[in-house]
Design a protein around this motif. Structure first.
Motif, PDB file in Angstrom:
ATOM      1  N   SER A  99     -47.130 -93.954 113.609  1.00 37.40           N
ATOM      2  CA  SER A  99     -48.056 -94.974 114.103  1.00 37.40           C
ATOM      3  C   SER A  99     -47.352 -95.928 115.066  1.00 37.40           C
ATOM      4  O   SER A  99     -47.913 -96.315 116.102  1.00 37.40           O
ATOM      5  CB  SER A  99     -48.643 -95.766 112.928  1.00 37.40           C
ATOM      6  OG  SER A  99     -49.390 -94.922 112.072  1.00 37.40           O
ATOM      7  N   PRO A 119     -46.366 -87.375 104.221  1.00 33.96           N
ATOM      8  CA  PRO A 119     -46.466 -88.478 105.183  1.00 33.96           C
ATOM      9  C   PRO A 119     -45.933 -89.809 104.662  1.00 33.96           C
ATOM     10  O   PRO A 119     -45.650 -90.717 105.442  1.00 33.96           O
ATOM     11  CB  PRO A 119     -47.968 -88.562 105.473  1.00 33.96           C
ATOM     12  CG  PRO A 119     -48.460 -87.168 105.257  1.00 33.96           C
ATOM     13  CD  PRO A 119     -47.657 -86.673 104.078  1.00 33.96           C
ATOM     14  N   ASP A 130     -52.712 -87.200 109.363  1.00 34.81           N
ATOM     15  CA  ASP A 130     -51.973 -87.199 108.101  1.00 34.81           C
ATOM     16  C   ASP A 130     -52.740 -86.546 106.958  1.00 34.81           C
ATOM     17  O   ASP A 130     -52.199 -86.368 105.861  1.00 34.81           O
ATOM     18  CB  ASP A 130     -51.567 -88.619 107.705  1.00 34.81           C
ATOM     19  CG  ASP A 130     -52.761 -89.559 107.536  1.00 34.81           C
ATOM     20  OD1 ASP A 130     -53.906 -89.104 107.738  1.00 34.81           O
ATOM     21  OD2 ASP A 130     -52.549 -90.735 107.204  1.00 34.81           O
ATOM     22  N   GLU A 131     -53.981 -86.166 107.180  1.00 32.26           N
ATOM     23  CA  GLU A 131     -54.778 -85.554 106.118  1.00 32.26           C
ATOM     24  C   GLU A 131     -54.364 -84.099 105.902  1.00 32.26           C
ATOM     25  O   GLU A 131     -53.969 -83.406 106.846  1.00 32.26           O
ATOM     26  CB  GLU A 131     -56.267 -85.635 106.457  1.00 32.26           C
ATOM     27  CG  GLU A 131     -56.797 -87.067 106.507  1.00 32.26           C
ATOM     28  CD  GLU A 131     -58.294 -87.119 106.745  1.00 32.26           C
ATOM     29  OE1 GLU A 131     -58.927 -86.044 106.807  1.00 32.26           O
ATOM     30  OE2 GLU A 131     -58.842 -88.236 106.879  1.00 32.26           O
ATOM     31  N   ARG A 155     -51.829 -83.005 104.333  1.00 33.69           N
ATOM     32  CA  ARG A 155     -50.378 -82.820 104.415  1.00 33.69           C
ATOM     33  C   ARG A 155     -49.673 -83.312 103.149  1.00 33.69           C
ATOM     34  O   ARG A 155     -48.479 -83.548 103.159  1.00 33.69           O
ATOM     35  CB  ARG A 155     -49.839 -83.515 105.662  1.00 33.69           C
ATOM     36  CG  ARG A 155     -50.234 -82.783 106.966  1.00 33.69           C
ATOM     37  CD  ARG A 155     -50.229 -83.717 108.149  1.00 33.69           C
ATOM     38  NE  ARG A 155     -50.421 -83.028 109.417  1.00 33.69           N
ATOM     39  CZ  ARG A 155     -51.599 -82.633 109.885  1.00 33.69           C
ATOM     40  NH1 ARG A 155     -52.699 -82.838 109.174  1.00 33.69           N
ATOM     41  NH2 ARG A 155     -51.699 -82.013 111.059  1.00 33.69           N
ATOM     42  N   VAL A 209     -53.225 -90.648 114.272  1.00 38.47           N
ATOM     43  CA  VAL A 209     -52.129 -90.030 113.533  1.00 38.47           C
ATOM     44  C   VAL A 209     -52.742 -89.075 112.522  1.00 38.47           C
ATOM     45  O   VAL A 209     -53.538 -89.487 111.671  1.00 38.47           O
ATOM     46  CB  VAL A 209     -51.268 -91.090 112.809  1.00 38.47           C
ATOM     47  CG1 VAL A 209     -50.218 -90.407 111.941  1.00 38.47           C
ATOM     48  CG2 VAL A 209     -50.594 -92.003 113.825  1.00 38.47           C
ATOM     49  N   ASP A 213     -49.124 -85.645 115.199  1.00 39.82           N
ATOM     50  CA  ASP A 213     -48.904 -85.129 113.849  1.00 39.82           C
ATOM     51  C   ASP A 213     -47.871 -85.985 113.130  1.00 39.82           C
ATOM     52  O   ASP A 213     -46.752 -86.166 113.617  1.00 39.82           O
ATOM     53  CB  ASP A 213     -48.434 -83.677 113.919  1.00 39.82           C
ATOM     54  CG  ASP A 213     -48.531 -82.967 112.584  1.00 39.82           C
ATOM     55  OD1 ASP A 213     -48.435 -83.650 111.539  1.00 39.82           O
ATOM     56  OD2 ASP A 213     -48.693 -81.737 112.573  1.00 39.82           O
ATOM     57  N   VAL A 214     -48.250 -86.494 111.953  1.00 39.43           N
ATOM     58  CA  VAL A 214     -47.349 -87.337 111.175  1.00 39.43           C
ATOM     59  C   VAL A 214     -46.083 -86.587 110.764  1.00 39.43           C
ATOM     60  O   VAL A 214     -45.049 -87.216 110.497  1.00 39.43           O
ATOM     61  CB  VAL A 214     -48.080 -87.876 109.925  1.00 39.43           C
ATOM     62  CG1 VAL A 214     -48.363 -86.754 108.941  1.00 39.43           C
ATOM     63  CG2 VAL A 214     -47.311 -88.996 109.254  1.00 39.43           C
ATOM     64  N   LEU A 215     -46.141 -85.248 110.757  1.00 42.39           N
ATOM     65  CA  LEU A 215     -44.977 -84.461 110.370  1.00 42.39           C
ATOM     66  C   LEU A 215     -43.978 -84.283 111.507  1.00 42.39           C
ATOM     67  O   LEU A 215     -42.985 -83.563 111.359  1.00 42.39           O
ATOM     68  CB  LEU A 215     -45.408 -83.115 109.802  1.00 42.39           C
ATOM     69  CG  LEU A 215     -46.289 -83.195 108.544  1.00 42.39           C
ATOM     70  CD1 LEU A 215     -46.563 -81.806 107.990  1.00 42.39           C
ATOM     71  CD2 LEU A 215     -45.651 -84.080 107.473  1.00 42.39           C
ATOM     72  N   PRO A 240     -42.499 -87.180 112.935  1.00 42.52           N
ATOM     73  CA  PRO A 240     -42.466 -88.648 112.940  1.00 42.52           C
ATOM     74  C   PRO A 240     -41.511 -89.288 113.937  1.00 42.52           C
ATOM     75  O   PRO A 240     -41.674 -90.449 114.288  1.00 42.52           O
ATOM     76  CB  PRO A 240     -42.026 -88.977 111.506  1.00 42.52           C
ATOM     77  CG  PRO A 240     -41.184 -87.800 111.100  1.00 42.52           C
ATOM     78  CD  PRO A 240     -41.869 -86.619 111.725  1.00 42.52           C
ATOM     79  N   VAL A 291     -45.575 -91.886 108.127  1.00 41.60           N
ATOM     80  CA  VAL A 291     -46.807 -92.318 108.780  1.00 41.60           C
ATOM     81  C   VAL A 291     -46.584 -93.621 109.549  1.00 41.60           C
ATOM     82  O   VAL A 291     -47.188 -93.832 110.619  1.00 41.60           O
ATOM     83  CB  VAL A 291     -47.957 -92.463 107.753  1.00 41.60           C
ATOM     84  CG1 VAL A 291     -47.699 -93.597 106.770  1.00 41.60           C
ATOM     85  CG2 VAL A 291     -49.290 -92.633 108.446  1.00 41.60           C
TER      86      VAL A 291
END
Length: 212
Positions: A52, A38, A31-32, A34, A29, A83-85, A87, A48
């Motif tokens: 996940s 997240p 998430d960095e 961002r 995932v 991408d956590v964005l 979701p 996040v």
């Protein structure tokens, strides 16, 4: 947003028993870089956590970016970059992208049609409107087959649109149209819009059930 030539996005379809036919894969995932988004809440769950959970439901084993790249390569499994964005990308859609990547030995990326007006900018001046017919917005996931994982020297970047452009120079990249729930969020306002679009029907609805 990226342009993948004149290629029409495919529409990945799965049978009703998609879990039984889901292929194993590794996944991360992203998430960095961002910010705090997240960890914004969507139906009471952090973005996040939603991302996940969808990977796990799609039979994808989650790893982190601290895992040595050689260890990822030695598994000889495809790699899912999620991408956590995005979701609310459906687990079924993720599993379908993995299957496509493995069976055809191609890079598969989730995309959405571009709906915003796009303009050319030249020398600081706004020019003509760009024809949106050839434009696709990269969403999630991006699935690398094992052969591409083996060919890369290290972990790929976490900007999926930029990564698609790089991979397309040496590998076949297949865009697959993602469902509307896979739309990308860039602000708290976007999260609220996505929340409204994905609100479970009836009282006591199951958010995570919506991701299946």
């Amino acid at each position: 947003m990226t342009e993948l030539g004149a290629t029409e996005p495919d529409h990945t379809g799965l049978d009703e028993d998609w879990r039984a036919s889901a292929l194993p894969a590794l996944g991360v995932v992203l998430d960095e870089g961002r910010g705090a988004l997240p960890f914004a809440l969507l139906h009471g769950e952090a973005l996040v956590a939603c991302a996940s959970w969808a990977l796990g439901e799609a039979q994808v084993t989650t790893v982190d970016l601290g895992t040595p790249w050689w260890a990822v390569q030695e598994t000889d499994e495809p790699l899912v970059l999620h991408d956590v964005l995005c979701p609310m990308t459906l687990a079924e859609f993720i599993a379908g992208c993995v299957t496509r990547a493995v069976e055809e030995d191609v890079v598969v990326v989730g995309v959405r049609p571009v709906t915003d007006t796009v303009k050319h900018v030249e020398s600081g001046f706004v020019g003509e409107t760009v024809d949106r017919a050839g434009l696709l917005a990269v969403v999630s996931p991006l699935v690398l087959p094992a052969s591409v994982v083996a060919a890369l020297p290290d972990w790929p970047g976490d900007d999926l649109a930029a990564l698609v452009d790089v991979l397309a120079r040496e590998h076949t990249v297949v865009p697959v149209e993602a469902p509307p729930t896979a739309r990308r969020v860039t602000s708290e306002e976007d999260v609220r819009v996505l929340e409204a679009l994905t609100r479970p029907e009836g009282d006591g609805g199951d958010l995570l059930g919506e991701l299946r």
